[in-house]
Write a protein that holds these residues in place. Structure first.
Motif, PDB file in Angstrom:
ATOM      1  N   LYS A  73       0.815  -1.207   0.000  1.00  0.00           N
ATOM      2  CA  LYS A  73       0.000   0.000   0.000  1.00  0.00           C
ATOM      3  C   LYS A  73       0.852   1.262   0.000  1.00  0.00           C
ATOM      4  O   LYS A  73       0.509   2.248  -0.660  1.00  0.00           O
ATOM      5  CB  LYS A  73      -0.936  -0.004   1.210  1.00  0.00           C
ATOM      6  CG  LYS A  73      -1.895   1.174   1.228  1.00  0.00           C
ATOM      7  CD  LYS A  73      -2.852   1.096   2.411  1.00  0.00           C
ATOM      8  CE  LYS A  73      -3.803   2.280   2.434  1.00  0.00           C
ATOM      9  NZ  LYS A  73      -4.742   2.204   3.591  1.00  0.00           N
ATOM     10  N   ASP A  74       1.983   1.253   0.727  1.00  0.00           N
ATOM     11  CA  ASP A  74       2.816   2.455   0.800  1.00  0.00           C
ATOM     12  C   ASP A  74       3.413   2.806  -0.560  1.00  0.00           C
ATOM     13  O   ASP A  74       3.474   3.975  -0.947  1.00  0.00           O
ATOM     14  CB  ASP A  74       3.915   2.311   1.848  1.00  0.00           C
ATOM     15  CG  ASP A  74       4.878   1.163   1.540  1.00  0.00           C
ATOM     16  OD1 ASP A  74       4.442   0.151   0.941  1.00  0.00           O
ATOM     17  OD2 ASP A  74       6.069   1.274   1.883  1.00  0.00           O
ATOM     18  N   LEU A  75       3.804   1.784  -1.319  1.00  0.00           N
ATOM     19  CA  LEU A  75       4.333   2.034  -2.656  1.00  0.00           C
ATOM     20  C   LEU A  75       3.236   2.535  -3.598  1.00  0.00           C
ATOM     21  O   LEU A  75       3.453   3.451  -4.396  1.00  0.00           O
ATOM     22  CB  LEU A  75       4.967   0.768  -3.229  1.00  0.00           C
ATOM     23  CG  LEU A  75       6.217   0.235  -2.519  1.00  0.00           C
ATOM     24  CD1 LEU A  75       6.701  -1.033  -3.218  1.00  0.00           C
ATOM     25  CD2 LEU A  75       7.324   1.277  -2.487  1.00  0.00           C
ATOM     26  N   ALA A  76       2.059   1.942  -3.498  1.00  0.00           N
ATOM     27  CA  ALA A  76       0.948   2.364  -4.346  1.00  0.00           C
ATOM     28  C   ALA A  76       0.550   3.808  -4.048  1.00  0.00           C
ATOM     29  O   ALA A  76       0.316   4.604  -4.967  1.00  0.00           O
ATOM     30  CB  ALA A  76      -0.247   1.441  -4.149  1.00  0.00           C
ATOM     31  N   LEU A 135      -0.647   1.737 -12.609  1.00  0.00           N
ATOM     32  CA  LEU A 135      -0.095   0.815 -11.623  1.00  0.00           C
ATOM     33  C   LEU A 135      -0.320  -0.603 -12.115  1.00  0.00           C
ATOM     34  O   LEU A 135      -1.453  -0.970 -12.458  1.00  0.00           O
ATOM     35  CB  LEU A 135      -0.757   1.005 -10.253  1.00  0.00           C
ATOM     36  CG  LEU A 135      -0.631   2.370  -9.572  1.00  0.00           C
ATOM     37  CD1 LEU A 135      -1.118   2.288  -8.129  1.00  0.00           C
ATOM     38  CD2 LEU A 135       0.793   2.889  -9.617  1.00  0.00           C
ATOM     39  N   VAL A 136       0.760  -1.378 -12.172  1.00  0.00           N
ATOM     40  CA  VAL A 136       0.671  -2.781 -12.552  1.00  0.00           C
ATOM     41  C   VAL A 136       0.510  -3.588 -11.263  1.00  0.00           C
ATOM     42  O   VAL A 136       1.390  -3.587 -10.398  1.00  0.00           O
ATOM     43  CB  VAL A 136       1.920  -3.229 -13.319  1.00  0.00           C
ATOM     44  CG1 VAL A 136       1.809  -4.700 -13.709  1.00  0.00           C
ATOM     45  CG2 VAL A 136       2.105  -2.365 -14.566  1.00  0.00           C
ATOM     46  N   VAL A 137      -0.639  -4.251 -11.117  1.00  0.00           N
ATOM     47  CA  VAL A 137      -0.977  -4.913  -9.849  1.00  0.00           C
ATOM     48  C   VAL A 137      -1.630  -6.266 -10.126  1.00  0.00           C
ATOM     49  O   VAL A 137      -2.011  -6.579 -11.255  1.00  0.00           O
ATOM     50  CB  VAL A 137      -1.940  -4.040  -9.012  1.00  0.00           C
ATOM     51  CG1 VAL A 137      -1.245  -2.779  -8.522  1.00  0.00           C
ATOM     52  CG2 VAL A 137      -3.185  -3.663  -9.824  1.00  0.00           C
ATOM     53  N   ASP A 138      -1.777  -7.047  -9.043  1.00  0.00           N
ATOM     54  CA  ASP A 138      -2.484  -8.328  -9.147  1.00  0.00           C
ATOM     55  C   ASP A 138      -3.992  -8.131  -9.018  1.00  0.00           C
ATOM     56  O   ASP A 138      -4.765  -8.911  -9.580  1.00  0.00           O
ATOM     57  CB  ASP A 138      -1.987  -9.296  -8.076  1.00  0.00           C
ATOM     58  CG  ASP A 138      -0.537  -9.711  -8.304  1.00  0.00           C
ATOM     59  OD1 ASP A 138      -0.182  -9.946  -9.477  1.00  0.00           O
ATOM     60  OD2 ASP A 138       0.225  -9.774  -7.332  1.00  0.00           O
ATOM     61  N   ASP A 139      -4.404  -7.093  -8.272  1.00  0.00           N
ATOM     62  CA  ASP A 139      -5.825  -6.862  -8.025  1.00  0.00           C
ATOM     63  C   ASP A 139      -6.108  -5.363  -8.110  1.00  0.00           C
ATOM     64  O   ASP A 139      -5.686  -4.588  -7.245  1.00  0.00           O
ATOM     65  CB  ASP A 139      -6.210  -7.395  -6.647  1.00  0.00           C
ATOM     66  CG  ASP A 139      -7.700  -7.254  -6.354  1.00  0.00           C
ATOM     67  OD1 ASP A 139      -8.436  -6.760  -7.222  1.00  0.00           O
ATOM     68  OD2 ASP A 139      -8.126  -7.639  -5.246  1.00  0.00           O
ATOM     69  N   ALA A 140      -6.828  -4.950  -9.146  1.00  0.00           N
ATOM     70  CA  ALA A 140      -7.093  -3.524  -9.358  1.00  0.00           C
ATOM     71  C   ALA A 140      -8.008  -2.940  -8.291  1.00  0.00           C
ATOM     72  O   ALA A 140      -7.983  -1.726  -8.049  1.00  0.00           O
ATOM     73  CB  ALA A 140      -7.719  -3.320 -10.739  1.00  0.00           C
ATOM     74  N   ASP A 141      -8.819  -3.762  -7.638  1.00  0.00           N
ATOM     75  CA  ASP A 141      -9.730  -3.244  -6.624  1.00  0.00           C
ATOM     76  C   ASP A 141      -8.980  -2.579  -5.474  1.00  0.00           C
ATOM     77  O   ASP A 141      -9.473  -1.607  -4.889  1.00  0.00           O
ATOM     78  CB  ASP A 141     -10.616  -4.364  -6.076  1.00  0.00           C
ATOM     79  CG  ASP A 141     -11.653  -4.834  -7.100  1.00  0.00           C
ATOM     80  OD1 ASP A 141     -11.966  -4.035  -8.020  1.00  0.00           O
ATOM     81  OD2 ASP A 141     -12.118  -5.978  -6.991  1.00  0.00           O
ATOM     82  N   ARG A 142      -7.805  -3.064  -5.149  1.00  0.00           N
ATOM     83  CA  ARG A 142      -7.015  -2.450  -4.079  1.00  0.00           C
ATOM     84  C   ARG A 142      -6.614  -1.023  -4.453  1.00  0.00           C
ATOM     85  O   ARG A 142      -6.572  -0.134  -3.603  1.00  0.00           O
ATOM     86  CB  ARG A 142      -5.769  -3.291  -3.802  1.00  0.00           C
ATOM     87  CG  ARG A 142      -6.052  -4.575  -3.040  1.00  0.00           C
ATOM     88  CD  ARG A 142      -4.781  -5.376  -2.854  1.00  0.00           C
ATOM     89  NE  ARG A 142      -4.924  -6.352  -1.792  1.00  0.00           N
ATOM     90  CZ  ARG A 142      -3.995  -7.234  -1.442  1.00  0.00           C
ATOM     91  NH1 ARG A 142      -2.835  -7.243  -2.109  1.00  0.00           N
ATOM     92  NH2 ARG A 142      -4.194  -8.079  -0.456  1.00  0.00           N
TER      93      ARG A 142
END
Length: 328
Positions: A13-16, A27-34
């Protein structure tokens, strides 16, 4: 406009949060909902705005075949490329043939190289790091990666009041500084640099976010060599701000003010090339001299030297085209 992507896999979360606050585009992520819980920013994920394997691809460049595969995929979407030595030939080959290459980087230094390969640079960078400070450093590199615009010194040949008309103030979401300006012209082939309202004067307080750019019909130079009519600008658009050295940056338009005012025609030349611009006839409207100092149109004289730029004329919806077009 260069793209700034940040890889948040695995989730932190801190990086995002740092990436969003630093202006990351994706943002390249595993779950866009976060990500959606933190703010509005594009995501690359199975449930994101960009879907892996459909809108965005990842290719490791290990040989010529992989390079050709990256080029093929770039016709379908963005391609994140990784290679053991991306600073040399493989990245140059890709950039020369595609404007959808995103270079995977781990430091600000690597980002600076990727964004300037073959002068044009990659479409953007994807940063992978565990350090929030590195995200901020790379954001600074991306923000300062605007291409230089070729500037020309013009000699003023005519200054003439032309009566009343509608002029446009471009109010940006950035604080502009002395020696900068927007490139505006009566034609799409030649522009004058109009200084922002950063200077003190006896009549009105400085408005360092504003450029009183010219009459509604004028062209303004945008990022990527495109143009727009001043009257077509609106909140959320991106405009080009140039320093007197030719270095550029981008600014977001927060508001456009169109008001009826007395107007002034300024004409100038550089060799056989001519430039002209209709501006508001007021002391607060200034052009830019070669050294970066501002000169008010109220004090401008025939023979004065001011900065501008020459471009390829002929535009279709703001994009340069190869056809016979004469503007005067």
């Amino acid at each position: 406009m260069k793209q700034f992507w940040v890889d948040i896999r695995p989730w932190r979360k801190d990086l995002a949060t740092t990436a969003i606050e630093s202006g990351a585009n994706v943002l390249v992520v595993d779950d866009a909902d976060r990500v959606r819980e933190l703010g509005r920013v594009m995501t690359a994920a199975e449930n994101g705005d960009l879907v892996p394997g459909k809108d965005v691809f990842e290719v490791e460049i290990v040989d010529k075949a992989a390079e050709e595969e990256a080029l093929r995929l770039s016709r379908e979407g963005y391609v994140i490329v990784r290679t053991g030595d991306w600073t040399v030939i493989p990245l140059e080959n890709l950039v020369a043939q595609s404007d959808r290459i995103v270079a995977a980087v781990t430091t600000a230094d690597e980002a600076a190289v990727a964004l300037t390969v073959l002068e044009h640079g990659t479409a953007g960078v994807l940063l992978t790091t565990d350090d929030p400070a590195e995200i901020r450093r790379v954001a600074g590199v991306v923000a300062g990666s605007g291409a230089e615009v070729p500037l020309t010194v013009f000699e003023v040949t005519r200054i003439a009041p032309v009566g009343m008309g509608d002029r446009v103030c471009v109010d940006t979401c950035s604080l502009l500084v002395d020696g900068e300006g927007m490139l505006v012209g009566n034609t799409s082939s030649a522009f004058l640099m109009v200084h922002p309202e950063t200077l003190e004067n006896p009549y009105v307080a400085p408005r360092p976010f504003r450029v009183n750019a010219g009459a509604v019909h004028a062209y303004i130079l945008l990022p990527g060599g495109k143009t727009a009519y001043l009257t077509d600008l609106s909140a959320g658009d991106t405009v080009l701000v140039a320093e007197h050295t030719g270095t550029t940056r981008e600014a977001v338009v927060g508001r456009v003010k169109i008001e009826r005012r007395p107007l002034l025609l300024v004409e100038a030349k550089a060799g056989s090339a001519n430039v002209s611009l209709v501006l508001q006839n007021a002391e607060t409207i200034r052009l830019v001299r070669e050294g970066g100092t501002a000169v008010s149109v109220a004090n401008l004289a025939v023979g004065d030297k001011v900065l501008g730029s020459l471009m390829e004329g002929g535009r279709h919806f703001g994009i340069a085209v190869k056809e016979t077009i004469r503007e005067k």
